[in-house]
Design a protein around this motif. Structure first.
Motif, PDB file in Angstrom:
ATOM      1  N   MET A 131      -7.387   9.202   1.243  1.00 29.41           N
ATOM      2  CA  MET A 131      -7.121   8.503   2.497  1.00 29.41           C
ATOM      3  C   MET A 131      -7.163   6.991   2.307  1.00 29.41           C
ATOM      4  O   MET A 131      -6.443   6.253   2.974  1.00 29.41           O
ATOM      5  N   ASN A 132      -8.005   6.526   1.384  1.00 27.06           N
ATOM      6  CA  ASN A 132      -8.125   5.098   1.099  1.00 27.06           C
ATOM      7  C   ASN A 132      -7.225   4.661  -0.050  1.00 27.06           C
ATOM      8  O   ASN A 132      -7.352   3.535  -0.540  1.00 27.06           O
ATOM      9  N   ASN A 133      -6.340   5.580  -0.475  1.00 25.15           N
ATOM     10  CA  ASN A 133      -5.366   5.299  -1.533  1.00 25.15           C
ATOM     11  C   ASN A 133      -6.019   5.008  -2.880  1.00 25.15           C
ATOM     12  O   ASN A 133      -5.493   4.255  -3.697  1.00 25.15           O
ATOM     13  N   HIS A 134      -7.169   5.601  -3.127  1.00 25.36           N
ATOM     14  CA  HIS A 134      -7.833   5.495  -4.430  1.00 25.36           C
ATOM     15  C   HIS A 134      -7.587   6.808  -5.185  1.00 25.36           C
ATOM     16  O   HIS A 134      -8.461   7.677  -5.265  1.00 25.36           O
TER      17      HIS A 134
ATOM     18  N   SER B 209      -3.138   3.629   5.875  1.00 21.43           N
ATOM     19  CA  SER B 209      -4.388   4.268   6.265  1.00 21.43           C
ATOM     20  C   SER B 209      -4.658   4.130   7.747  1.00 21.43           C
ATOM     21  O   SER B 209      -5.424   4.908   8.316  1.00 21.43           O
TER      22      SER B 209
ATOM     23  N   TYR C  30     -11.348  11.841   1.058  1.00 25.80           N
ATOM     24  CA  TYR C  30     -11.714  10.503   1.540  1.00 25.80           C
ATOM     25  C   TYR C  30     -11.101   9.420   0.648  1.00 25.80           C
ATOM     26  O   TYR C  30     -10.552   8.424   1.140  1.00 25.80           O
ATOM     27  N   GLU C  31     -11.169   9.603  -0.653  1.00 19.36           N
ATOM     28  CA  GLU C  31     -10.603   8.603  -1.557  1.00 19.36           C
ATOM     29  C   GLU C  31      -9.080   8.569  -1.459  1.00 19.36           C
ATOM     30  O   GLU C  31      -8.464   7.501  -1.541  1.00 19.36           O
TER      31      GLU C  31
ATOM     32  N   SER D 198       0.842  -1.198   0.000  1.00 20.66           N
ATOM     33  CA  SER D 198       0.000   0.000   0.000  1.00 20.66           C
ATOM     34  C   SER D 198       0.867   1.233   0.000  1.00 20.66           C
ATOM     35  O   SER D 198       1.864   1.302   0.704  1.00 20.66           O
TER      36      SER D 198
ATOM     37  N   TRP E 140     -15.607   7.355   8.804  1.00 20.68           N
ATOM     38  CA  TRP E 140     -15.371   7.972   7.507  1.00 20.68           C
ATOM     39  C   TRP E 140     -16.324   7.470   6.434  1.00 20.68           C
ATOM     40  O   TRP E 140     -16.717   8.226   5.545  1.00 20.68           O
ATOM     41  N   ASP E 141     -16.711   6.210   6.496  1.00 20.17           N
ATOM     42  CA  ASP E 141     -17.617   5.685   5.475  1.00 20.17           C
ATOM     43  C   ASP E 141     -18.982   6.370   5.550  1.00 20.17           C
ATOM     44  O   ASP E 141     -19.572   6.716   4.516  1.00 20.17           O
TER      45      ASP E 141
END
Length: 354
Positions: free
Chosen positions: A304-307, A8, A301-302, A4, A272-273
């Motif tokens: 933070m989720n590595n998207h 996160s 948010y994305e 990753s 967060w979700d």
């Protein structure tokens, strides 16, 4: 990818700013590319110190140098050991690129020459076989220089029920500079990187006399160690993708929008979700301020989720559809991160996640 780019689990929230601002700050980490890519075959490494004295003459000069500079005998040796230790710890703690052996090797070979010639490939390969590693990260040069300056300054002393009075104090400033040299040897026993590094730190103290001011300064060996730790960390980041701290702002309010307010409560609970679900609803608002802030938050948010592709898409909507100026700058940041992520992926080829 088998690893990753973002830890996160290390995402934290500064809750205190929620009470007095329309934004709050989240902190996260991401892998930054190494300055110098290493060969894919170099997976297991050991750190080594090669500047230990190799003769009584060298030991004598080390002690003599310490006496004349005021640093104390053998402090460079202790600083060098701290520097090597720092490099190994930084490679293990801040990067998944290498598997680092916990042993710090001691390779005798110092002369009065500052930067030694490279070690012979046959010798390097023999050391690697014995240590069961593919290569070595070796400190091959280390020298410290301490400079102390003093000056007189006036201070105003305030005392209750008494007139102010002026006194003169002595202010001393100590600057500790270290110059080091590292080499990394690859699986063939050849040098794959060489770097001369320099760093310094300063300390200031004051007192009624020069001696009193000096007494307030930390010991030279402690100062050398602090600079040495910084240099070791810097070299580790030079040869291995390493985690760096990042901070992002998210919006907690927008035109008294109910979905943004609900999301704010979710953020306070670090859910967060659920916050993202509320921002999705707020993004449908016809008011560009509300929608823009919601899109911006979804981009964070994305990330933070590595998207990163999804984060870039939301940032574009905030920047261009909603004409949100801060989102334009954030979009550039995300695009730079995506480019860096591709470089890191290439540099991590063949490595295993820790």
């Amino acid at each position: 990818m088998s690893y990753s780019l973002l830890r996160s689990a290390w995402v934290s929230l500064v809750i205190l700013s929620l009470a007095s601002s329309c934004t709050t700050t989240v902190h996260l980490e991401a892998l930054a590319p190494a300055s110098v890519p290493m060969p894919p075959a170099l997976q297991r490494i050991a750190t080594a110190n090669r500047i230990l004295p190799d003769s009584r003459r060298d030991k004598f000069f080390d002690v003599l140098e310490g006496i004349f500079t005021g640093e104390g005998p053998m402090v460079d040796r202790a600083g060098a050991e701290a520097c090597v230790l720092s490099t190994g710890e930084a490679l293990m703690r801040n990067s998944p690129r290498f598997r680092v052996t916990p042993a710090n090797l001691q390779l005798v070979g110092r002369t009065r020459e500052f930067f030694l010639p490279p070690m012979a490939p046959d010798y390097v390969r023999r050391v690697c076989r014995t240590s069961q590693v593919d290569g070595l990260v070796v400190l091959e040069a280390f020298d410290s220089d301490m400079q102390v300056q003093k000056r007189q300054e006036e201070r105003v002393i305030k005392e209750k029920d008494k007139p102010d009075r002026k006194v003169m104090v002595t202010v001393v400033h100590m600057d500790m500079r270290i110059v080091s040299g590292f080499r990394t040897y690859g699986p063939e026993g050849l040098v794959v990187d060489q770097a001369r590094q320099e760093d310094h730190l300063g300390w200031t103290s004051e007192g009624a006399t020069y001696q009193a001011a000096l007494a307030g300064l930390p010991a030279p060996e402690r100062c050398i160690r602090e600079v040495a730790l910084r240099i070791g960390d810097q070299y580790a980041r030079r040869i291995a993708p390493s985690y760096v701290p990042l901070s992002r702002n998210i919006y907690t309010r927008a035109k008294k929008n109910a979905h943004m307010q609900q999301a704010r409560q979710c953020v306070q609970a670090t859910d967060w979700d659920q916050a993202a679900a509320r921002w999705q609803q707020a993004a449908r608002n016809l008011n560009h301020v509300v929608a823009g802030r919601a899109f911006y938050n979804l981009a964070v948010y994305e990330e933070m989720n590595n998207h990163l592709p999804e984060a870039i898409d939301y940032a574009r909507k905030a920047a261009y559809t909603c004409q949100m100026r801060p989102a334009i700058a954030y979009l550039r940041v995300l695009q730079d991160r995506q480019q860096a992520a591709h470089i890191v992926q290439n540099q991590m080829a063949g490595s295993q996640t820790k």
